[in-house]
Design a protein around this motif. Structure first.
Motif, PDB file in Angstrom:
ATOM      1  N   VAL A  62       0.835  -1.201   0.000  1.00  9.34           N
ATOM      2  CA  VAL A  62       0.000   0.000   0.000  1.00  9.34           C
ATOM      3  C   VAL A  62       0.871   1.254   0.000  1.00  9.34           C
ATOM      4  CG1 VAL A  62      -1.841   1.259   1.163  1.00  9.34           C
ATOM      5  CG2 VAL A  62      -1.844  -1.238   1.205  1.00  9.34           C
ATOM      6  N   ILE A  88      -9.950   2.146  -9.771  1.00  9.97           N
ATOM      7  CA  ILE A  88      -9.990   2.537  -8.364  1.00  9.97           C
ATOM      8  C   ILE A  88     -11.373   3.091  -8.063  1.00  9.97           C
ATOM      9  CG2 ILE A  88      -8.887   3.890  -6.548  1.00  9.97           C
ATOM     10  CD1 ILE A  88      -6.525   4.314  -8.499  1.00  9.97           C
ATOM     11  N   VAL A  90     -13.932   4.585  -4.730  1.00  9.01           N
ATOM     12  CA  VAL A  90     -13.966   5.084  -3.357  1.00  9.01           C
ATOM     13  C   VAL A  90     -15.411   5.092  -2.871  1.00  9.01           C
ATOM     14  CG1 VAL A  90     -13.491   7.044  -1.851  1.00  9.01           C
ATOM     15  CG2 VAL A  90     -11.900   6.484  -3.708  1.00  9.01           C
ATOM     16  N   SER A 189     -10.138  -1.662   2.788  1.00 11.22           N
ATOM     17  CA  SER A 189      -9.819  -1.598   1.364  1.00 11.22           C
ATOM     18  C   SER A 189      -9.593  -3.000   0.836  1.00 11.22           C
ATOM     19  CB  SER A 189      -8.561  -0.749   1.151  1.00 11.22           C
ATOM     20  OG  SER A 189      -8.199  -0.696  -0.218  1.00 11.22           O
ATOM     21  N   THR A 190      -9.765  -3.146  -0.467  1.00 13.47           N
ATOM     22  CA  THR A 190      -9.400  -4.388  -1.141  1.00 13.47           C
ATOM     23  C   THR A 190      -8.488  -4.066  -2.311  1.00 13.47           C
ATOM     24  OG1 THR A 190     -11.323  -4.375  -2.642  1.00 13.47           O
ATOM     25  CG2 THR A 190     -11.588  -5.484  -0.521  1.00 13.47           C
ATOM     26  N   ILE A 202      -8.742  -1.659  -7.141  1.00 13.82           N
ATOM     27  CA  ILE A 202      -8.675  -1.136  -5.768  1.00 13.82           C
ATOM     28  C   ILE A 202     -10.045  -0.617  -5.362  1.00 13.82           C
ATOM     29  CG2 ILE A 202      -7.661   0.615  -4.255  1.00 13.82           C
ATOM     30  CD1 ILE A 202      -5.205   0.630  -6.049  1.00 13.82           C
ATOM     31  N   GLN A 203     -10.430  -0.912  -4.132  1.00 15.16           N
ATOM     32  CA  GLN A 203     -11.642  -0.324  -3.555  1.00 15.16           C
ATOM     33  C   GLN A 203     -11.308   0.208  -2.162  1.00 15.16           C
ATOM     34  OE1 GLN A 203     -15.547  -2.541  -4.521  1.00 15.16           O
ATOM     35  NE2 GLN A 203     -14.036  -4.194  -4.433  1.00 15.16           N
ATOM     36  N   PHE A 204     -11.771   1.424  -1.868  1.00 17.83           N
ATOM     37  CA  PHE A 204     -11.610   2.018  -0.545  1.00 17.83           C
ATOM     38  C   PHE A 204     -12.977   2.328   0.051  1.00 17.83           C
ATOM     39  CE2 PHE A 204      -7.381   3.225  -2.194  1.00 17.83           C
ATOM     40  CZ  PHE A 204      -6.593   2.841  -1.119  1.00 17.83           C
ATOM     41  N   TYR A 206     -14.389   4.394   3.581  1.00 22.14           N
ATOM     42  CA  TYR A 206     -14.118   5.133   4.808  1.00 22.14           C
ATOM     43  C   TYR A 206     -15.070   6.319   4.885  1.00 22.14           C
ATOM     44  CZ  TYR A 206     -11.539   8.075   1.550  1.00 22.14           C
ATOM     45  OH  TYR A 206     -11.188   8.862   0.488  1.00 22.14           O
TER      46      TYR A 206
END
Length: 240
Positions: A62, A88, A90, A189-190, A202-204, A206
């Motif tokens: 990361v 990506i 979010v 995240s993944t 990517i996934q976030f 939060y």
């Protein structure tokens, strides 16, 4: 994931030196220096992963990805991702390709996307560019906004992990007084990796609002103008 063992110039980040980087175009003319950021990380982290563990490798992955995203000018110089496939997203939003991230003003704007009405936005990605966003957050977090991986729920090819980002608000945020207090952001995240352990998805997830709310606690506006300059090789990126 042996390629994420760090480098000879930074023990947490790979692909910063050596033959593979001789033609890399760096945003500030030279590889970033993370000494101050690493010091803040080591002083404030809550978890120390055993050497060679999956947790250490994920944490280094990361940090390496963030370093490349914020400091390498050409996506073709990225070694941690497959730039032809990477997407990506979010908080469940539409996945973005690297060219989409560039169009919306870079990584800071990507992380702080919102559907709030413009008059209710504490930070409005529509108003910021790559450079203005950089200046805002490097002025607010003068020592950086550092990352640690708290938990790893699954290993490759689909890595799921819990992270903590934190820093000290020692400078103003968009004219508001600094609090000097720690600002934390917890999320999950993944990262989906291919056979070469390069990131392809990517996934976030939060709470953007909680993060920004901590930046307005100081209340009143700063009365003096503070200028922020970014030195060559600086590691000043809020997500590093």
């Amino acid at each position: 994931m042996d390629q994420y063992k760090g480098s000879d110039v930074d023990k947490y980040r790979s692909f910063m030196s050596g033959e593979g980087e001789k033609n890399t175009t760096w945003k500030y003319g030279a590889p970033p220096n993370y000494d101050a950021v690493n010091k803040l990380f080591e002083e404030g982290r809550t978890k120390i992963w055993p050497t060679g563990s999956l947790g250490e490798q994920v944490q280094n992955l990361v940090k390496t990805w963030e370093m490349e995203m914020f400091n390498k000018v050409n996506p073709q110089d990225y070694k941690s991702v497959d730039v032809t496939k990477l997407t990506i997203s979010v908080n469940g939003r539409k996945p973005l390709k690297l060219e989409d991230v560039a169009k919306i003003g870079g990584g800071y704007n990507m992380f702080l996307q919102t559907s709030l009405p413009e008059d209710l936005r504490l930070y409005n990605p529509s108003d910021e560019t790559v450079d203005t966003a950089q200046k805002i957050f490097t002025t607010t977090f003068t020592r950086g906004f550092v990352l640690e991986v708290l938990e790893v729920y699954s290993g490759p090819p689909v890595i799921a992990y819990k992270f903590r980002h934190w820093g000290y608000m020692e400078g103003p945020f968009k004219g508001l007084q600094p609090t000097g207090e720690i600002v934390e952001m917890i999320g999950v995240s993944t990262f989906e990796l291919d056979e070469q352990f390069k990131i392809v998805k990517i996934q976030f997830f939060y709470d953007r609002g909680e993060f920004l709310a901590a930046l307005i606690k100081g209340g009143s506006a700063v009365t003096t103008t503070q200028d922020s300059t970014i030195g060559v090789g600086s590691s000043r990126c809020p997500f590093s």
